[in-house]
Design an enzyme around this catalytic site. Structure first.
Site, short mmCIF file in Angstrom:
data_model
loop_
_atom_site.label_atom_id
_atom_site.label_comp_id
_atom_site.label_asym_id
_atom_site.label_seq_id
_atom_site.Cartn_x
_atom_site.Cartn_y
_atom_site.Cartn_z
N ASP A 26 0.35 -2.16 4.35
CA ASP A 26 1.57 -1.36 4.52
C ASP A 26 2.78 -2.25 4.78
O ASP A 26 3.92 -1.79 4.70
CB ASP A 26 1.42 -0.43 5.74
CG ASP A 26 0.33 0.63 5.56
OD1 ASP A 26 -0.18 0.78 4.43
OD2 ASP A 26 0.00 1.29 6.57
N LYS B 46 -7.36 9.18 -7.97
CA LYS B 46 -8.01 9.94 -6.90
C LYS B 46 -9.02 10.94 -7.44
O LYS B 46 -9.92 11.36 -6.74
CB LYS B 46 -6.96 10.66 -6.04
CG LYS B 46 -6.23 9.72 -5.08
CD LYS B 46 -7.19 9.09 -4.07
CE LYS B 46 -6.48 8.35 -2.97
NZ LYS B 46 -7.43 7.53 -2.17
N GLU C 44 -4.37 3.90 -8.26
CA GLU C 44 -5.66 4.41 -7.78
C GLU C 44 -5.85 5.84 -8.28
O GLU C 44 -5.09 6.75 -7.94
CB GLU C 44 -5.76 4.37 -6.25
CG GLU C 44 -7.15 4.85 -5.84
CD GLU C 44 -7.37 5.04 -4.35
OE1 GLU C 44 -6.58 4.53 -3.53
OE2 GLU C 44 -8.35 5.72 -4.01
N ASP D 78 -1.28 6.21 -5.54
CA ASP D 78 -2.37 7.17 -5.80
C ASP D 78 -1.89 8.23 -6.77
O ASP D 78 -0.73 8.66 -6.68
CB ASP D 78 -2.77 7.85 -4.48
CG ASP D 78 -3.00 6.84 -3.38
OD1 ASP D 78 -4.04 6.18 -3.40
OD2 ASP D 78 -2.11 6.70 -2.50
N GLU E 68 0.61 -0.57 -4.63
CA GLU E 68 -0.56 0.29 -4.82
C GLU E 68 -0.06 1.73 -4.70
O GLU E 68 0.84 2.01 -3.89
CB GLU E 68 -1.61 -0.01 -3.75
CG GLU E 68 -2.93 0.71 -3.92
CD GLU E 68 -3.07 2.02 -3.17
OE1 GLU E 68 -4.11 2.66 -3.31
OE2 GLU E 68 -2.12 2.44 -2.47
N HIS F 237 -0.88 10.90 -2.42
CA HIS F 237 -2.21 10.52 -1.95
C HIS F 237 -3.19 11.69 -1.92
O HIS F 237 -4.28 11.62 -2.48
CB HIS F 237 -2.11 9.88 -0.56
CG HIS F 237 -3.44 9.43 -0.04
ND1 HIS F 237 -4.26 10.24 0.72
CD2 HIS F 237 -4.10 8.26 -0.19
CE1 HIS F 237 -5.37 9.59 1.01
NE2 HIS F 237 -5.31 8.39 0.48
N HIS G 247 0.83 -1.22 0.00
CA HIS G 247 0.00 0.00 0.00
C HIS G 247 0.86 1.27 0.00
O HIS G 247 1.69 1.46 0.90
CB HIS G 247 -0.87 -0.04 1.26
CG HIS G 247 -1.79 1.12 1.43
ND1 HIS G 247 -1.77 1.91 2.55
CD2 HIS G 247 -2.76 1.62 0.62
CE1 HIS G 247 -2.71 2.83 2.45
NE2 HIS G 247 -3.31 2.68 1.29
N ARG G 248 0.66 2.11 -1.02
CA ARG G 248 1.46 3.34 -1.21
C ARG G 248 2.96 3.02 -1.18
O ARG G 248 3.76 3.78 -0.63
CB ARG G 248 1.12 4.41 -0.16
CG ARG G 248 -0.37 4.71 -0.04
CD ARG G 248 -0.65 5.88 0.91
NE ARG G 248 -2.02 5.86 1.39
CZ ARG G 248 -2.51 6.68 2.31
NH1 ARG G 248 -1.74 7.61 2.84
NH2 ARG G 248 -3.76 6.59 2.71
O1 G3P Z 1 -6.48 0.97 -2.58
C1 G3P Z 1 -7.14 1.06 -1.40
C2 G3P Z 1 -6.68 2.14 -0.49
O2 G3P Z 1 -5.46 2.65 -0.93
C3 G3P Z 1 -7.70 3.23 -0.42
O3 G3P Z 1 -7.45 4.10 0.60
O4 G3P Z 1 -6.92 6.35 1.39
O5 G3P Z 1 -5.14 4.62 1.31
O6 G3P Z 1 -6.00 5.62 -0.78
P1 G3P Z 1 -6.33 5.21 0.62
CA CA Z 2 -4.81 4.39 -2.34
#
Ligand code: G3P
Ligand code: CA
Length: 225
Positions: A220, A102, A100, A35, A33, A48, A6-7
Site C-alpha cells: 500500500d 477476482k 487481478e 482488482d 495492482e 475489489h 496495491h490497489r
Molecule cells: O495481489 C495480491 C493481493 O491484492 C491479494 O489480496 O484481497 O488485496 O486482492 P487482495
Molecule cells: Ca488484489
C-alpha cells in the site's frame, strides 16, 4: 526490486480509484495492482469486492449493475469507480499493470483489452501481468494467449502454486508474504519465476522480505520499499 502499488497507492488514496493510481505514479511505483469484476453490461470494472457496498453509498453486486449505474455511486463522495480502460489510459505505459481477476467471468474481456492496447496503442506484453487466486481463470488466459504474463496467486501452498505455474509457463508467483523465506524464494527464482509477495506494509516486514531478495513487493506504500 519492483515497487508495486496495491490497489493503487492504497495507503494514501481510496483504493482502486484513478487518484490512487495517479498517486502511485507520482511516487514512482514500478507497477500498480488492481482488482476487476464485470458489470452487467459487459464493462471491466476496477473494484475489489463483488459488491459496491463497502466503497460507495450504493448497494448491489457489480455484475447486476450497468456502467452508468456504477458511475452514479461515488467513492468517498467524489471518485468514480473506474473501468480498466480508464486506468490503462491514465497509466499510458508509465508502469506495469497487475490485473487481478477476482472472478472467472472477466478473463476473455481482459485478454481482448490487453490485445487491443498492444495492437493499436503500441503497448507491450511486459506492461501487463494477470494474476488470480482462481487458477482456472489463469488457465483460460493462457489458453487464449500464451504471451500474456501470468502471476499465480497463493495464500496457502507454494508447492502447488509452483506446479501450476510450470504447467502454464507463468511469469511469477504471487505468494502471501508469510509463506516466504530466503530458501524458498531462491528455489522459486531458480525455476525461472519472479517472486512478487503481497501485501507488505509494515517496515519490519518490508526489511525482512527485502532480505530474501524477492523480485518485487506489492504494498500500500510504494515509497516505503
Ligand atoms: O495481489 C495480491 C493481493 O491484492 C491479494 O489480496 O484481497 O488485496 O486482492 P487482495
Ligand atoms: Ca488484489
Amino acid at each position: 526490486m519492483l515497487k508495486i502499488a496495491h490497489r493503487g497507492a492504497k495507503g494514501y488514496e481510496p483504493e482502486n480509484t484513478l487518484q490512487a493510481f495517479q498517486k502511485a505514479l507520482d511516487l514512482n511505483a514500478d507497477g500498480i495492482e488492481l482488482d476487476v469484476h464485470l458489470s452487467v453490461d459487459g464493462h471491466i470494472i476496477v473494484i475489489h469486492d463483488d459488491t459496491i457496498d463497502k466503497m460507495t453509498s450504493g448497494k448491489g453486486f457489480v455484475n447486476t449493475l450497468s456502467l452508468p449505474e456504477l458511475k452514479s455511486f461515488l467513492i468517498a463522495e467524489k471518485h468514480e469507480i473506474p473501468t480498466l480502460n480508464e486506468v490503462f489510459n491514465l497509466v499510458d505505459k508509465k508502469c506495469l499493470i497487475n490485473i487481478e481477476l477476482k472472478n472467472s467471468d472477466t478473463f476473455s474481456k481482459v485478454v481482448a483489452l490487453i490485445e487491443e492496447y498492444i495492437s493499436e496503442k503500441n503497448w507491450k506484453y511486459e506492461h501487463f501481468i494477470v494474476s488470480s487466486f482462481d487458477w482456472s481463470a489463469l488457465q483460460h488466459v493462457h489458453d487464449l494467449n500464451q504471451n500474456i504474463p501470468i502471476g499465480v496467486l497463493t495464500e496457502t501452498d507454494l508447492n502447488l502454486a509452483l506446479a501450476f505455474a510450470e504447467t502454464i509457463k507463468a511469469k511469477a508467483i504471487h505468494p502471501y508474504y508469510h509463506l516466504l523465506n530466503e530458501e524458498n524464494t531462491k528455489e522459486i527464482q531458480e525455476k525461472g519465476f519472479l517472486v512478487l509477495p503481497w501485501t507488505v506494509n509494515i517496515e519490519e516486514d518490508i526489511q525482512k522480505i527485502k532480505s530474501f531478495k524477492v523480485d518485487g513487493i506489492i504494498t500500500d506504500f510504494p515509497d516505503k520499499i
